[in-house]
Design a protein around this motif. Structure first.
Motif, PDB file in Angstrom:
ATOM      1  N   LEU A 143      -7.107  98.341  29.541  1.00 34.29           N
ATOM      2  CA  LEU A 143      -8.235  99.174  31.414  1.00 34.29           C
ATOM      3  C   LEU A 143      -6.998 100.192  31.268  1.00 34.29           C
ATOM      4  CD1 LEU A 143      -5.721  96.335  33.353  1.00 34.29           C
ATOM      5  CD2 LEU A 143      -7.629  96.241  32.546  1.00 34.29           C
ATOM      6  N   GLY A 144      -7.453 100.628  32.089  1.00 38.23           N
ATOM      7  CA  GLY A 144      -7.439 102.191  31.926  1.00 38.23           C
ATOM      8  C   GLY A 144      -6.055 103.350  33.395  1.00 38.23           C
ATOM      9  N   THR A 145      -5.196 104.241  32.678  1.00 41.81           N
ATOM     10  CA  THR A 145      -4.596 104.325  33.710  1.00 41.81           C
ATOM     11  C   THR A 145      -4.691 104.620  34.790  1.00 41.81           C
ATOM     12  OG1 THR A 145      -4.565 106.528  31.601  1.00 41.81           O
ATOM     13  CG2 THR A 145      -3.673 106.622  34.040  1.00 41.81           C
ATOM     14  N   ALA A 146      -5.144 104.658  35.795  1.00 44.44           N
ATOM     15  CA  ALA A 146      -5.382 104.054  37.387  1.00 44.44           C
ATOM     16  C   ALA A 146      -5.116 102.534  37.517  1.00 44.44           C
ATOM     17  CB  ALA A 146      -7.199 104.461  38.101  1.00 44.44           C
ATOM     18  N   GLU A 147      -5.449 101.427  36.762  1.00 42.77           N
ATOM     19  CA  GLU A 147      -5.143 100.190  36.697  1.00 42.77           C
ATOM     20  C   GLU A 147      -3.440  99.785  36.545  1.00 42.77           C
ATOM     21  OE1 GLU A 147      -7.675 101.211  35.162  1.00 42.77           O
ATOM     22  OE2 GLU A 147      -9.308  99.736  35.402  1.00 42.77           O
ATOM     23  N   TYR A 148      -3.365 100.498  35.433  1.00 44.03           N
ATOM     24  CA  TYR A 148      -2.079 100.589  34.807  1.00 44.03           C
ATOM     25  C   TYR A 148      -0.831 101.614  36.243  1.00 44.03           C
ATOM     26  CZ  TYR A 148      -3.377  99.345  30.094  1.00 44.03           C
ATOM     27  OH  TYR A 148      -3.964  98.490  29.527  1.00 44.03           O
ATOM     28  N   LEU A 149      -1.455 102.808  36.416  1.00 38.70           N
ATOM     29  CA  LEU A 149      -0.073 103.384  37.496  1.00 38.70           C
ATOM     30  C   LEU A 149      -0.449 102.438  38.827  1.00 38.70           C
ATOM     31  CD1 LEU A 149      -1.009 107.105  37.043  1.00 38.70           C
ATOM     32  CD2 LEU A 149       0.861 105.810  35.546  1.00 38.70           C
ATOM     33  N   PHE A 150      -1.403 101.963  39.256  1.00 40.77           N
ATOM     34  CA  PHE A 150      -1.294 101.242  40.815  1.00 40.77           C
ATOM     35  C   PHE A 150      -0.653  99.710  40.042  1.00 40.77           C
ATOM     36  CE2 PHE A 150      -3.012  98.099  42.875  1.00 40.77           C
ATOM     37  CZ  PHE A 150      -3.189  98.575  44.167  1.00 40.77           C
ATOM     38  N   VAL A 287      12.776 105.293  37.588  1.00 39.01           N
ATOM     39  CA  VAL A 287      12.930 103.909  36.560  1.00 39.01           C
ATOM     40  C   VAL A 287      13.204 103.136  37.204  1.00 39.01           C
ATOM     41  CG1 VAL A 287      15.468 103.788  35.851  1.00 39.01           C
ATOM     42  CG2 VAL A 287      14.740 106.070  35.595  1.00 39.01           C
ATOM     43  N   VAL A 288      13.514 103.148  38.828  1.00 40.82           N
ATOM     44  CA  VAL A 288      13.792 101.140  38.859  1.00 40.82           C
ATOM     45  C   VAL A 288      12.132 100.995  39.327  1.00 40.82           C
ATOM     46  CG1 VAL A 288      13.527 100.273  41.113  1.00 40.82           C
ATOM     47  CG2 VAL A 288      15.609 101.567  40.623  1.00 40.82           C
ATOM     48  N   ALA A 289      11.140 101.592  39.191  1.00 38.23           N
ATOM     49  CA  ALA A 289       9.240 101.241  38.804  1.00 38.23           C
ATOM     50  C   ALA A 289       9.291 100.853  37.449  1.00 38.23           C
ATOM     51  CB  ALA A 289       9.070 102.663  39.742  1.00 38.23           C
ATOM     52  N   LEU A 290       9.543 101.342  36.863  1.00 37.96           N
ATOM     53  CA  LEU A 290       9.361 101.044  35.202  1.00 37.96           C
ATOM     54  C   LEU A 290       9.840 100.073  34.893  1.00 37.96           C
ATOM     55  CD1 LEU A 290       9.317 104.822  33.834  1.00 37.96           C
ATOM     56  CD2 LEU A 290       7.763 103.013  33.844  1.00 37.96           C
ATOM     57  N   LEU A 291      10.595  99.462  35.536  1.00 42.07           N
ATOM     58  CA  LEU A 291      11.811  98.479  35.318  1.00 42.07           C
ATOM     59  C   LEU A 291      11.909  97.417  36.173  1.00 42.07           C
ATOM     60  CD1 LEU A 291      16.185  99.516  35.148  1.00 42.07           C
ATOM     61  CD2 LEU A 291      14.032  99.258  33.172  1.00 42.07           C
ATOM     62  N   TRP A 292      11.240  97.372  36.948  1.00 47.91           N
ATOM     63  CA  TRP A 292      10.081  96.696  37.239  1.00 47.91           C
ATOM     64  C   TRP A 292       9.042  96.033  36.492  1.00 47.91           C
ATOM     65  CZ3 TRP A 292      12.722  93.651  40.714  1.00 47.91           C
ATOM     66  CH2 TRP A 292      12.758  94.691  42.150  1.00 47.91           C
ATOM     67  N   VAL A 293       8.128  96.593  35.470  1.00 49.16           N
ATOM     68  CA  VAL A 293       7.313  95.914  34.924  1.00 49.16           C
ATOM     69  C   VAL A 293       8.605  94.939  33.894  1.00 49.16           C
ATOM     70  CG1 VAL A 293       6.149  96.517  33.005  1.00 49.16           C
ATOM     71  CG2 VAL A 293       6.304  98.374  34.748  1.00 49.16           C
ATOM     72  N   ILE A 306       1.654  97.840  29.716  1.00 51.30           N
ATOM     73  CA  ILE A 306       1.970  98.478  31.061  1.00 51.30           C
ATOM     74  C   ILE A 306       2.408  99.341  30.840  1.00 51.30           C
ATOM     75  CG2 ILE A 306       2.443  98.003  33.270  1.00 51.30           C
ATOM     76  CD1 ILE A 306       0.950  96.640  33.223  1.00 51.30           C
ATOM     77  N   LEU A 307       3.391  99.303  30.214  1.00 48.78           N
ATOM     78  CA  LEU A 307       4.582 100.518  30.414  1.00 48.78           C
ATOM     79  C   LEU A 307       4.261 101.466  29.699  1.00 48.78           C
ATOM     80  CD1 LEU A 307       8.244  99.210  29.989  1.00 48.78           C
ATOM     81  CD2 LEU A 307       6.831 100.611  31.378  1.00 48.78           C
ATOM     82  N   PHE A 312       1.523 106.379  28.380  1.00 52.88           N
ATOM     83  CA  PHE A 312       0.951 107.613  26.853  1.00 52.88           C
ATOM     84  C   PHE A 312      -0.526 107.101  27.178  1.00 52.88           C
ATOM     85  CE2 PHE A 312       5.180 104.805  25.399  1.00 52.88           C
ATOM     86  CZ  PHE A 312       5.880 106.728  25.877  1.00 52.88           C
ATOM     87  N   SER A 313      -0.449 106.664  27.977  1.00 51.18           N
ATOM     88  CA  SER A 313      -2.152 106.318  27.664  1.00 51.18           C
ATOM     89  C   SER A 313      -2.770 107.586  29.266  1.00 51.18           C
ATOM     90  CB  SER A 313      -2.796 105.015  27.833  1.00 51.18           C
ATOM     91  OG  SER A 313      -4.631 104.579  27.961  1.00 51.18           O
ATOM     92  N   TRP A 314      -4.082 108.161  28.892  1.00 50.61           N
ATOM     93  CA  TRP A 314      -4.146 108.820  29.968  1.00 50.61           C
ATOM     94  C   TRP A 314      -5.972 109.142  30.060  1.00 50.61           C
ATOM     95  CZ3 TRP A 314      -1.549 110.532  32.976  1.00 50.61           C
ATOM     96  CH2 TRP A 314      -0.488 110.721  33.242  1.00 50.61           C
ATOM     97  N   SER A 315      -6.859 107.633  30.266  1.00 48.35           N
ATOM     98  CA  SER A 315      -7.637 107.296  29.960  1.00 48.35           C
ATOM     99  C   SER A 315      -8.574 106.903  31.492  1.00 48.35           C
ATOM    100  CB  SER A 315      -8.156 105.895  29.469  1.00 48.35           C
ATOM    101  OG  SER A 315      -9.391 104.974  29.580  1.00 48.35           O
ATOM    102  N   PHE A 316      -9.090 107.470  32.011  1.00 52.49           N
ATOM    103  CA  PHE A 316      -9.622 107.418  33.523  1.00 52.49           C
ATOM    104  C   PHE A 316     -11.088 107.323  33.894  1.00 52.49           C
ATOM    105  CE2 PHE A 316      -5.772 110.250  33.329  1.00 52.49           C
ATOM    106  CZ  PHE A 316      -5.367 109.684  34.607  1.00 52.49           C
TER     107      PHE A 316
END
Length: 387
Positions: A143-150, A287-293, A306-307, A312-316
């Motif tokens: 997936l792209g960065t937008a999906e991962y950040l969502f 930090v909390v959001a990353l640990l929620w993964v 996901i992390l 590290f992925s910047w695909s838009f």
């Protein structure tokens, strides 16, 4: 003895597949089948913790009055909090059950207002956002960065609105019949450290773990090394309580590291070098959001995908199409973060009492129609029903 049903229903397959199976696979023997195919009884974790609180408090004299079977069942099975908390101590509920509980006019509007706020959190925010998050976590690779950040921000919003929404509804229903339940959330994403986060998130669980696990282990009485050990053990058990999976254990241990770091940070002489509050809030939330993964992912592979996609992925390449397709859910996420600093049950109760009743009933009616019209398209069970 009290833990036997919980261990049997919740952890048998984890021990069989995750522990024994891991050893078997190292030895070249396949062991991937589930030992049991039983559903988890609804509310078993919360019932178990409630009973443990009663037995310990009675035996230690913190609650000196033994309850008859009638009042004990009322305490354990009190319907508003039964499925997902808040976790109650005997002194918080049993004396209230003994009193006559007439439905008072002064409790109706605050109770209904709190219930409505919880309904909005669940049906308007948590469920629509959660539907998109589930799609991403189902197949996270490629997936792209937008999906991962969502997935990162969306799940942070989803789990808070889902769980605090249930709590608001439970507290509101209880208030309607004259019972006051303790608050379980206090704007946790405004925390300035991981330790502060656990003073704001699932407060009754934090207090339960402190009083029935951390302090019996020795608490902070025997030096820094043992204090660190006790924190890590307590948070590791808290992680496993949430789910029978290695990802939950890692989530709990990493939060334990964060809590321990918070204690050390509080003792450091920053002087004038202490960061501004908004910086601490920003860093703690992420930090909390990353640990929620780890909390949300089904396995380590999905969590790491996901992390790495977030960090590290910047695909838009497909970002525009994704953002357009989910503009409504993105608007909900932004709206949540704008409203979160004012998310306070006390303010809701005060507003419900002071505003003209016609205005309050009108706002609640509009909110319920909005919740039904939006939530009926993507209604899901409460996340904590699984725990």
């Amino acid at each position: 003895m009290l833990l036997t049903p919980l261990l049997f229903f919740k952890y048998t397959n984890f021990i069989w597949n995750g522990v024994i199976g891991a050893v078997s696979r190292l030895a070249g023997v396949a062991n991937d089948e589930r030992l049991l195919s039983l559903g988890l009884p609804l509310g078993i974790s919360f019932v178990t913790f409630t009973l443990i609180a009663y037995l310990v408090d009675v035996s230690t004299g913190k609650y000196p009055h033994r309850a008859s079977l009638r009042w004990l069942l009322g305490y354990v099975l009190f319907f508003p909090h039964l499925i997902a908390g808040p976790i109650l101590r005997p002194h918080e509920l049993i004396p209230q059950l003994h009193r006559q509980m007439p439905i008072l006019r002064r409790n109706i509007l605050p109770g209904l207002a709190l219930f409505t706020v919880g309904l909005i959190k669940k049906l308007v925010f948590a469920d629509p956002i959660g539907s998109v998050v589930s799609e991403i976590y189902a197949q996270p690779a490629g997936l792209g960065t937008a999906e991962y950040l969502f997935a990162l921000y969306g799940y942070s919003v989803q789990i808070y609105c889902d769980f605090s929404g249930y709590t608001d509804m439970a507290i509101g229903l209880a208030r309607l019949i004259g019972v006051r339940l303790p608050g379980n959330f206090r704007r946790p994403y405004m925390a300035t450290s991981i330790g502060d986060f656990w003073r704001r998130w699932h407060i009754t669980l934090s207090h339960w773990l402190r009083d029935y696990v951390y302090i019996p282990l020795g608490g902070s009485r025997d030096g820094d090394a043992r204090t660190l050990r006790n924190i890590l053990l307590t948070m590791a058990l808290g992680g496993l309580w949430h789910g029978a999976n290695w990802t939950f254990l890692v989530w709990g241990v990493l939060h334990g590291v964060g809590v321990a770091a918070s204690r050390l940070q509080a003792r450091l002489p920053f002087g004038g070098l202490k960061p501004p509050r908004w910086v601490l809030v920003f860093l703690t939330f992420h930090v909390v959001a990353l640990l929620w993964v780890f909390f949300r992912a089904q396995d380590f592979g999905s969590a790491l995908t996901i992390l790495s996609g977030c960090l590290f992925s910047w695909s838009f390449a497909n970002a525009s199409a994704f953002l357009t397709a989910h503009a409504f859910e993105l608007t909900l996420i932004v709206g949540f973060f704008l409203l979160h600093p004012w998310d306070d049950a006390r303010r809701v109760r005060i507003a419900a009492r002071k505003a003209p009743p016609l205005v309050v009933y009108t706002v609640m009616a509009v909110a319920c129609v909005l919740a039904y019209s939006i939530g009926s398209q993507s209604s899901n069970q409460f996340i904590y029903f699984e725990f």
